[in-house]
Design an enzyme around this catalytic site. Structure first.
Site, PDB file in Angstrom:
ATOM      1  N   GLY A   1       0.692  -1.388  -0.068  1.00 48.77           N
ATOM      2  CA  GLY A   1       0.060  -0.214   0.074  1.00 48.77           C
ATOM      3  C   GLY A   1       0.709   1.353   0.090  1.00 48.77           C
ATOM      4  O   GLY A   1       0.609   2.058  -0.807  1.00 48.77           O
TER       5      GLY A   1
ATOM      6  N   ARG B   1      12.818   3.450   5.303  1.00 46.01           N
ATOM      7  CA  ARG B   1      12.361   4.497   6.262  1.00 46.01           C
ATOM      8  C   ARG B   1      10.973   4.083   6.629  1.00 46.01           C
ATOM      9  O   ARG B   1      10.109   3.965   5.955  1.00 46.01           O
ATOM     10  CB  ARG B   1      12.592   5.844   5.127  1.00 46.01           C
ATOM     11  CG  ARG B   1      12.287   7.090   5.801  1.00 46.01           C
ATOM     12  CD  ARG B   1      12.997   8.236   4.868  1.00 46.01           C
ATOM     13  NE  ARG B   1      12.328   9.488   5.533  1.00 46.01           N
ATOM     14  CZ  ARG B   1      11.968  10.248   4.430  1.00 46.01           C
ATOM     15  NH1 ARG B   1      11.935  10.110   3.131  1.00 46.01           N
ATOM     16  NH2 ARG B   1      11.646  11.349   4.897  1.00 46.01           N
ATOM     17  N   ILE B   2      10.643   4.621   7.821  1.00 53.39           N
ATOM     18  CA  ILE B   2       9.592   4.433   8.603  1.00 53.39           C
ATOM     19  C   ILE B   2       8.779   5.544   8.458  1.00 53.39           C
ATOM     20  O   ILE B   2       9.145   6.725   8.938  1.00 53.39           O
ATOM     21  CB  ILE B   2      10.021   3.947   9.867  1.00 53.39           C
ATOM     22  CG1 ILE B   2      10.711   2.681   9.982  1.00 53.39           C
ATOM     23  CG2 ILE B   2       8.577   3.856  10.845  1.00 53.39           C
ATOM     24  CD1 ILE B   2      10.201   1.411   9.358  1.00 53.39           C
TER      25      ILE B   2
ATOM     26  N   LYS C   1       5.130   4.896  15.187  1.00 56.87           N
ATOM     27  CA  LYS C   1       4.122   4.437  15.993  1.00 56.87           C
ATOM     28  C   LYS C   1       3.193   3.519  15.553  1.00 56.87           C
ATOM     29  O   LYS C   1       2.865   2.266  15.753  1.00 56.87           O
ATOM     30  CB  LYS C   1       3.323   5.673  16.628  1.00 56.87           C
ATOM     31  CG  LYS C   1       2.372   5.253  17.763  1.00 56.87           C
ATOM     32  CD  LYS C   1       1.612   6.441  18.319  1.00 56.87           C
ATOM     33  CE  LYS C   1       0.990   6.143  19.615  1.00 56.87           C
ATOM     34  NZ  LYS C   1       0.537   7.396  20.104  1.00 56.87           N
TER      35      LYS C   1
ATOM     36  N   GLN D   1       2.208  -2.226  13.731  1.00 53.23           N
ATOM     37  CA  GLN D   1       1.929  -3.654  12.771  1.00 53.23           C
ATOM     38  C   GLN D   1       3.055  -4.754  13.205  1.00 53.23           C
ATOM     39  O   GLN D   1       2.585  -5.781  12.813  1.00 53.23           O
ATOM     40  CB  GLN D   1       2.207  -2.971  11.484  1.00 53.23           C
ATOM     41  CG  GLN D   1       1.150  -1.900  10.726  1.00 53.23           C
ATOM     42  CD  GLN D   1      -0.062  -2.917  10.587  1.00 53.23           C
ATOM     43  OE1 GLN D   1      -0.152  -4.015  10.011  1.00 53.23           O
ATOM     44  NE2 GLN D   1      -1.242  -2.541  11.360  1.00 53.23           N
TER      45      GLN D   1
ATOM     46  N   LYS E   1       9.652   0.466   2.971  1.00 56.42           N
ATOM     47  CA  LYS E   1       9.259  -1.066   2.977  1.00 56.42           C
ATOM     48  C   LYS E   1       8.320  -1.167   3.466  1.00 56.42           C
ATOM     49  O   LYS E   1       8.102  -0.723   4.800  1.00 56.42           O
ATOM     50  CB  LYS E   1      10.499  -1.985   3.174  1.00 56.42           C
ATOM     51  CG  LYS E   1      11.596  -1.758   2.293  1.00 56.42           C
ATOM     52  CD  LYS E   1      12.801  -2.537   3.008  1.00 56.42           C
ATOM     53  CE  LYS E   1      14.007  -2.349   2.065  1.00 56.42           C
ATOM     54  NZ  LYS E   1      15.504  -3.418   2.386  1.00 56.42           N
ATOM     55  N   GLY E   2       7.188  -2.233   3.065  1.00 52.17           N
ATOM     56  CA  GLY E   2       6.026  -2.554   3.705  1.00 52.17           C
ATOM     57  C   GLY E   2       6.323  -3.308   5.037  1.00 52.17           C
ATOM     58  O   GLY E   2       7.219  -4.084   5.083  1.00 52.17           O
TER      59      GLY E   2
ATOM     60  N   GLY F   1       3.189  -4.374   7.040  1.00 53.12           N
ATOM     61  CA  GLY F   1       2.087  -5.124   7.686  1.00 53.12           C
ATOM     62  C   GLY F   1       2.451  -6.737   8.061  1.00 53.12           C
ATOM     63  O   GLY F   1       1.583  -7.248   8.638  1.00 53.12           O
ATOM     64  N   GLU F   2       3.255  -7.213   6.947  1.00 54.69           N
ATOM     65  CA  GLU F   2       3.182  -8.579   7.016  1.00 54.69           C
ATOM     66  C   GLU F   2       4.670  -9.145   7.522  1.00 54.69           C
ATOM     67  O   GLU F   2       4.646 -10.431   8.033  1.00 54.69           O
ATOM     68  CB  GLU F   2       3.067  -9.276   5.737  1.00 54.69           C
ATOM     69  CG  GLU F   2       1.544  -9.116   5.190  1.00 54.69           C
ATOM     70  CD  GLU F   2       1.514  -9.371   3.640  1.00 54.69           C
ATOM     71  OE1 GLU F   2       0.804 -10.287   3.441  1.00 54.69           O
ATOM     72  OE2 GLU F   2       1.554  -8.300   2.870  1.00 54.69           O
TER      73      GLU F   2
HETATM   74 MO1  MOS Z   1      -2.188  -9.508   2.285  1.00 49.43          MO
HETATM   75  S1  MOS Z   1      -2.315 -11.072   3.076  1.00 49.43           S
HETATM   76  O1  MOS Z   1      -1.316  -9.861   0.849  1.00 49.43           O
HETATM   77  O2  MOS Z   1      -3.744  -8.940   2.113  1.00 49.43           O
END
Ligand code: MOS
Length: 704
Positions: A505, A586-587, A591, A596, A659-660, A662-663
């Site tokens: 995203g 870079r973040i 927070k 995440q 870089k992402g 979330g995962e």
């Molecule tokens: Mo994430 S599992 O690629 O929505």
């Protein structure tokens, strides 16, 4: 507002926080619509076969029932390409719990009551829901999720394994996992004047609109999807699932009247996808200095009989460690179950559980410390593609993590530490996640004479913080404070955006917003001499290309350390301490980023200790299909979880250098915990979860 308070890198509180904690943030089911009707689904009670008779009279006679939908009377769809959402078009049943109808009524209570009065007769045929490594029907998919190759081979792994000084071979299994976001899958739908309005908790409103438009043969302009807030998703709200199409069928059956459908927790276990169970065989060979000479990784996993979803489970093994001889393969088995889907770090999560467990076993076999062993096998370039990494700081994460965790002086011998009846161990595993960049986003920025900017893009906030972090990106690119920005997301009336998937995203939407800001700033200076015209200025852009993606391999890395206690008599497993050290560019917002990563690690702990869907092979359904029996870690299960972010400068990934995240946090956690459990007890858990039954023979001090 200070300069710092607008810039990337500021730990701003999330802007949607007050609305969420005061209950004023509206989720899909809560959208106020006039005179809504309510939908309750009907589910098959066989796994395979067909419906032979339907009796709806008793349900239709209940006062307040507006419609009873089954395959006999449901609106026809235009495309049956996606059997998961082409509902009620035939009498065929392909998994237990499949939607075979719905009741629409004045209240949800009446709908549910009447649903119990609908009677289906079935002609069942034998089903198969059990995955086995050597299942006779296993096959190679053409490609796996994300467009990755099914198989990959370099050098001669068999010869290298035969000649290796040290070898390790083992099979690791992971069960079926469910996303279980707090917000159940919900839709408020209105079909009026040949137009469809959908409020749905969605990872991508434009993507969902395309799926529904194709399914019903509607022009996209006739559908609007709105999704301002999403109560968690983890991948289960990216692809359109049966809940949305059932709501649309119900809305079409009562035109002009809005309908509401919220799945029950139990229904979610058969309708919205899940992570495939996996059986993974790994073989490693090393020379006598502990350098890997060969790695093979084979995964066998599940897909539905009538729809393929092939998880990319062995892909991390293509990137993680230097070994000149390698083979990685995916094989699928079609079973009579609902369709699996992406779930937080698809492929990476189960694949890295197996690989990082095997790396721990191999380190021990080579007589090396597991941190040292990983550093020994650090590649200088991407070992699959022979190209440089844009940045790769796995070694720095391992070293900083070891320092912060207090790894030095660890006695490598299992069962070497015992405290008051508990066996105590520590373990480590690596994390990784690719930098994805999905094409197809556009953004508009408007500047009004009052100095306010409106940034519009059909992006999504799954609870991750997009409302805040994307505003920060815009403010940073426009060099103004965040309170000069109004962000608009989550609506197909906005410029199209790629869905929130693959932690892409911020890269996809952020790159687009930065480009729009650049063009707006240039236009303001060159065409208007820096003075905003009375009519305002507006620019619309598409996401710019990033040619570096062809030249460089782009990943975030991390290292996770776990302390595990296993009780000597009961086998009870506790994780008092987790530390994750990550290098993710870079973040944007330290927070929300930390949240995440904490959330990912907690979900990884939950996977390690608790989660598993159990299928009854006789009936084909998940028997523990609720939160009482499908255990998810709660506060009491989680000890100290610490996240540390290493500074990382990567100018290649995107204009923000981010870089992402979330995962990334879930990848590796389960292996770190299983490795620590082995260090504590000497028992190697190769079949998740790390539950107490694994230790009942071996945990008692002096036992076994
Ligand atoms: Mo994430 S599992 O690629 O929505």
């Amino acid at each position: 507002m200070t300069l710092e308070a607008r810039a990337i890198g500021t730990p701003l509180d999330r802007f949607d926080g007050p609305a969420k904690v005061t209950g004023t943030a509206r989720y899909a089911f809560e959208q106020p619509v006039e005179n809504p009707a309510y939908v309750y689904p009907l589910q098959s009670t066989i796994a395979t076969g067909r419906v032979t008779a339907v009796q709806t009279g008793a349900a239709e006679a209940v006062p307040g029932v507006l419609a009873v939908l089954t395959s006999r009377n449901a609106p026809r769809v235009a495309s049956s390409d996606d059997p998961e959402i082409a509902l009620l078009q035939t009498d065929e049943v392909t998994f237990r719990g499949q939607f075979v109808g719905a009741v629409v009524a004045e209240t949800s209570e009446v709908a549910r009551h009447a649903a119990a009065l609908v009677r289906f007769d079935y002609l069942p045929v034998p089903h198969d829901v059990e995955l086995r490594f050597d299942h006779p029907d296993r096959y190679a998919p053409e490609v796996v999720n994300g467009g990755f190759a099914t198989d990959n081979e370099r050098g001669d792994p068999e010869a290298a394994l035969a000649g290796a000084a040290v070898r390790h071979e083992a099979v690791y299994t992971t069960p079926r996992y469910h996303h279980n976001p707090i917000e159940p899958h919900s839709t408020t739908a209105l079909w009026a004047d040949d137009r469809l309005t959908l409020y749905v908790g969605s990872q991508g409103v434009h993507r969902l609109r395309t799926s529904i438009a194709e399914l019903f043969g509607l022009a996209e302009e006739r559908i609007r999807v709105i999704s301002p807030h999403v109560g968690g998703a983890f991948g289960s709200k990216l692809h359109a699932h049966a809940d949305v199409s059932l709501a649309v069928l119900a809305a079409m059956s009562v035109p002009g009247r809005p309908v509401k459908l919220a799945l029950t927790r139990q229904q979610m276990f058969s309708q919205v996808g899940y992570r495939t169970p996996s059986i993974q065989r790994i073989r490693l060979g090393a020379d006598d200095a502990g350098r890997l000479v060969a790695v093979t990784h084979e995964a066998v996993q599940v897909t539905a009989r009538n729809k393929e979803f092939a998880e990319q489970t062995v892909t991390p093994t293509r990137v993680m460690y230097a070994a000149p001889n390698r083979r990685t393969t995916h094989r699928m088995v079609r079973l009579d179950v609902s369709t699996p889907t992406i779930m937080r770090a698809p492929g990476k999560t189960p694949g890295m559980y197996a690989l990082e467990s095997a790396m721990d076993e191999m380190a021990i076999a080579c007589g090396q410390d597991p941190v040292e062993f990983r550093i020994t096998n650090e590649p200088s370039v991407d070992p699959e593609l022979d190209r440089p990494f844009s940045s790769r700081n796995l070694v720095a994460c391992l070293e900083e993590g070891a320092r912060r965790f207090g790894w030095a002086g660890r006695d490598p011998a299992p069962r070497s530490r015992q405290e008051a009846g508990w066996l105590v161990g520590t373990g480590v595993a690596a994390s990784m996640y690719p930098v994805y960049r999905l094409p197809g986003s556009a953004a508009t920025i408007r500047l009004d004479p009052d100095g306010q900017y409106t940034v519009s893009i059909g992006a999504a906030d799954l609870g991750t913080g997009t409302w805040t972090s994307l505003t920060q990106i815009a403010a940073d690119a426009l060099t103004v404070p965040v309170d000069r920005i109004t962000l608009r997301i989550g609506d197909t009336d906005l410029p199209p955006a790629m869905a929130a998937g693959g932690s892409s995203g911020m890269t996809s939407w952020g790159s687009t917003v930065v480009e729009a800001a650049r063009q707006l700033t240039t236009r303001l200076a060159e065409e208007y001499g820096g003075t905003v015209p009375a009519t305002g200025i507006e620019v619309s852009v598409r996401m710019p290309e990033n040619p570096e993606m062809e030249r460089l391999s782009m990943y975030a890395f991390g290292a996770q350390f776990a302390e595990v206690r296993v009780h000597g008599e009961t086998g009870e497993v506790r994780v008092p301490r987790l530390l994750g050290v990550f290098a993710a560019g870079r973040i944007i917002n330290p927070k929300t980023a930390r949240s995440q990563l904490l959330g990912g690690m907690t979900m990884g702990l939950s996977m390690a200790l608790h989660e598993q869907a159990v299928i009854d092979p006789r009936f084909g359904h998940v028997v523990n299909q609720d939160l009482a029996e499908y255990h998810i870690a709660t506060n009491a299960d989680v000890g100290a979880v610490e996240v540390h972010l290493l500074p990382e400068d990567d100018p290649y990934v995107n204009p923000m250098g981010s870089k992402g995240i979330g995962e990334l946090g879930i990848v590796g956690t389960a292996a770190a915990i299983a490795n620590a459990a082995h260090h504590a007890t000497g028992v190697r858990v190769r079949d998740l979860p790390v539950s107490l039954d694994h230790f009942l023979d071996g945990a008692v001090p002096g036992g076994r």
